[in-house]
Design an enzyme around this catalytic site. Structure first.
Site, PDB file in Angstrom:
ATOM      1  N   HIS A 469      38.088  45.157  40.896  1.00  0.00           N
ATOM      2  CA  HIS A 469      37.778  44.703  39.541  1.00  0.00           C
ATOM      3  C   HIS A 469      37.587  45.849  38.559  1.00  0.00           C
ATOM      4  O   HIS A 469      36.628  45.850  37.792  1.00  0.00           O
ATOM      5  CB  HIS A 469      36.511  43.832  39.556  1.00  0.00           C
ATOM      6  CG  HIS A 469      36.616  42.599  40.382  1.00  0.00           C
ATOM      7  ND1 HIS A 469      35.506  41.912  40.863  1.00  0.00           N
ATOM      8  CD2 HIS A 469      37.703  41.912  40.832  1.00  0.00           C
ATOM      9  CE1 HIS A 469      35.906  40.869  41.563  1.00  0.00           C
ATOM     10  NE2 HIS A 469      37.228  40.842  41.562  1.00  0.00           N
ATOM     11  N   PRO A 470      38.484  46.838  38.503  1.00  0.00           N
ATOM     12  CA  PRO A 470      38.306  47.914  37.531  1.00  0.00           C
ATOM     13  C   PRO A 470      38.547  47.419  36.103  1.00  0.00           C
ATOM     14  O   PRO A 470      39.515  46.697  35.842  1.00  0.00           O
ATOM     15  CB  PRO A 470      39.360  48.943  37.948  1.00  0.00           C
ATOM     16  CG  PRO A 470      40.427  48.144  38.619  1.00  0.00           C
ATOM     17  CD  PRO A 470      39.703  47.034  39.325  1.00  0.00           C
TER      18      PRO A 470
END
Length: 538
Positions: A469-470
């Protein structure tokens, strides 16, 4: 040989956001739209089979296979960061989990100086995107492109975990995408009729026949072109040939939280000193490009299981053959399985009103590097802090656009994150000790010998991993570190927007695919409105 082509809108990146933009911007037939994707078209069956993430999370056929720089805060390891390199992007290889985040997350974006991004503003776009199998209501939409459905297979071990969570004081929930998140229950999935609902399948495939939509795969964007401070196009390499695509109206970068800041930097948009050190001409001095990196860092507890079994045993031999036949006959069963079955949102002492810990629970155990499922029955509980205070960077380290940027997540560099993660790990153990699980699951990792805070933190540093989930590396806002404004236009230049997870100023409380699709839905309206307003004024 160089080829030049001209369009109204150029979209760089055919991922979770890019496919949405391609659909919406080409819908009225008035604009010529080009979608450039570095990867392939995604014809392999694994990009359509829901459980395909098992094979694609570490396979080069549709994955950039990034790795982080080793950092002391995460055990000096080069951690695998899968990112989609195929039409649909990471939505073509992700774990299928449909979570939007809390209303509080979006109200926080608005309060940071981003009008139009509060929960009341973005909810219509979540609903617009959604084809909810349960039907429409105040929080959900039906008839949209993105299929959202309940799992077709459940497991007694998953049911036991929910029962244990309730015994531990949590509320059972069957919908985490409303006005309240705290509780435990099954995830909903981006699956429709037994097939993965990636944005390539949901948004792009139905409109590929439009005469004004041009989809170009295997086109690796090298840099943006500018006329002064106005973006005019993209230089890409395709099949060994340099191609220049020009935009009459706008260039829209949708290459993701890693690719977008890297492309901006290679194009002269970023921190001036850093760009000059690489002999890159500075177009706009924007020091926030590549800063503000946030990601969910997940630490997994694993358990040996007895009596109830797990999915481990179903993935081999005659049981697997049975599941393949079941899927062929009904599009149900093991081959529609998501990367986790049970979701837990846990309020913490630091924020009792807004859950700040999430568990991803799966009645299976496997190697996160290879995806290989273990032989004996097992249970995995992945624990992460939802709103980390730690920040990292995505910075190019050489002028060659084909080189991967340096990824430094900065996991667990803020003491507040350590405290919240420890609280989550201890509560996970508390759930496992409840009657519904006590005689079923015995902790294997980190094991009974790991009890102190320092030992648990050391375990977290040695074994934690990305939850994929960057976000945040081209953040939206008005402050000195902001890269785009509230309409996602890049500060200091004209004709250029960024539309993907990189614009999130702060990480949402949950999985990021649904919010990224929402961002692209809203951005499409913003872009088209900017065309209509001058026409009305004229």
């Amino acid at each position: 040989m160089s080829v030049t082509r001209q369009f109204d809108y150029l979209i760089v990146g055919g991922g979770s956001a890019g496919c949405v933009l391609a659909n919406r911007l080409s819908a009225d037939g008035r604009h010529q739209v080009a979608l450039l994707e570095a990867g392939g078209p995604g014809g392999h069956p694994s990009f359509h089979l829901p459980v395909g993430y098992v094979w694609n999370r570490a396979h080069p056929r549709g994955n950039w296979l990034y790795r982080t720089e080793p950092e002391p805060s995460s055990g000096d390891r080069a951690i695998l960061w899968p990112r989609g390199k195929v039409l649909g992007g990471s939505s073509a290889i992700n774990g299928l989990l449909y979570i939007r985040g809390q209303p509080h997350d979006y109200d926080a974006w608005r309060d940071l100086g981003n009008p139009g991004w509060g929960f009341a503003d973005v909810l219509p776009y979540f609903r617009k995107a959604e084809d909810q199998a349960r039907g429409a209501d105040a929080f959900h939409g039906a008839g949209g492109p993105l299929g959202v459905s309940d799992p077709t297979v459940r497991h007694p071990l998953s049911d036991a975990y929910i029962a244990a969570a309730v015994e531990a004081g949590l509320t059972p929930l069957d919908d985490f995408n409303r006005d309240r998140q705290a509780g435990a229950g099954y995830f909903q999935l981006t699956v429709r009729n037994g097939l993965r609902s990636s944005t390539a399948n949901a948004y792009l495939k139905p409109v590929r026949g439009r005469d004004n939509l041009h989809v170009v795969t295997h086109a690796h964007a090298m840099r943006l072109t500018f006329d002064g401070r106005r973006a005019t196009g993209v230089v890409a390499v395709r099949g060994g040939q340099t191609e220049t695509y020009s935009a009459r109206r706008e260039v829209i970068v949708a290459a993701g939280a890693i690719g977008s800041p890297a492309l901006l930097q290679h194009s002269g948009v970023g921190a001036a000193d850093h760009l000059r050190s690489l002999d890159i001409e500075v177009i706009a001095d924007l020091p926030g490009v590549g800063q503000n990196l946030q990601d969910h860092y997940m630490v997994s507890l694993t358990y040996a299981v007895r009596r109830l079994g797990s999915f481990n045993e179903t993935t081999r031999g005659w049981r697997l053959v049975r599941e393949i036949l079941r899927y062929a006959a009904s599009r149900r069963g093991l081959l529609t399985l998501s990367a986790a079955q049970i979701n837990v949102f846990l309020p913490t002492i630091s924020d009792p009103d807004n859950p700040d810990v999430q568990f991803h629970v799966m009645p299976a155990t496997f190697d996160f590097e290879t995806g290989k499922v273990e032989t004996e029955p097992g249970l995995t509980c992945g624990v992460c802090q939802l709103r980390p205070n730690s920040r990292g960077t995505i910075l190019i380290s050489q002028p060659d656009p084909r080189a991967a940027p340096a990824i430094r997540p900065g996991y667990l560099t803020d003491d507040r994150d350590k405290a919240v993660l420890l609280e989550g790990l201890r509560f996970a153990r508390h759930i496992a000790a409840q009657k519904a699980l006590a005689g079923v699951a015995a902790e294997r990792l980190p094991g009974s010998g790991v009890t102190t805070d320092s030992d648990l933190l050391e375990f977290a540093r040695r074994t934690g991993k990305t939850l994929y989930h960057p976000v945040g590396t081209c953040k939206m806002g008005r402050d000195a570190d902001a890269v785009v404004d509230s309409e996602l236009r890049v500060h200091g230049v004209q004709g250029l927007r960024v539309v993907d997870a990189s614009v999130m100023p702060t990480l949402v409380s949950g999985n990021t695919n649904a919010p990224t699709i929402m961002i692209a839905e809203r951005a499409s309206d913003l872009i088209l409105q900017s065309v209509r307003i001058p026409e009305l004024q004229a």
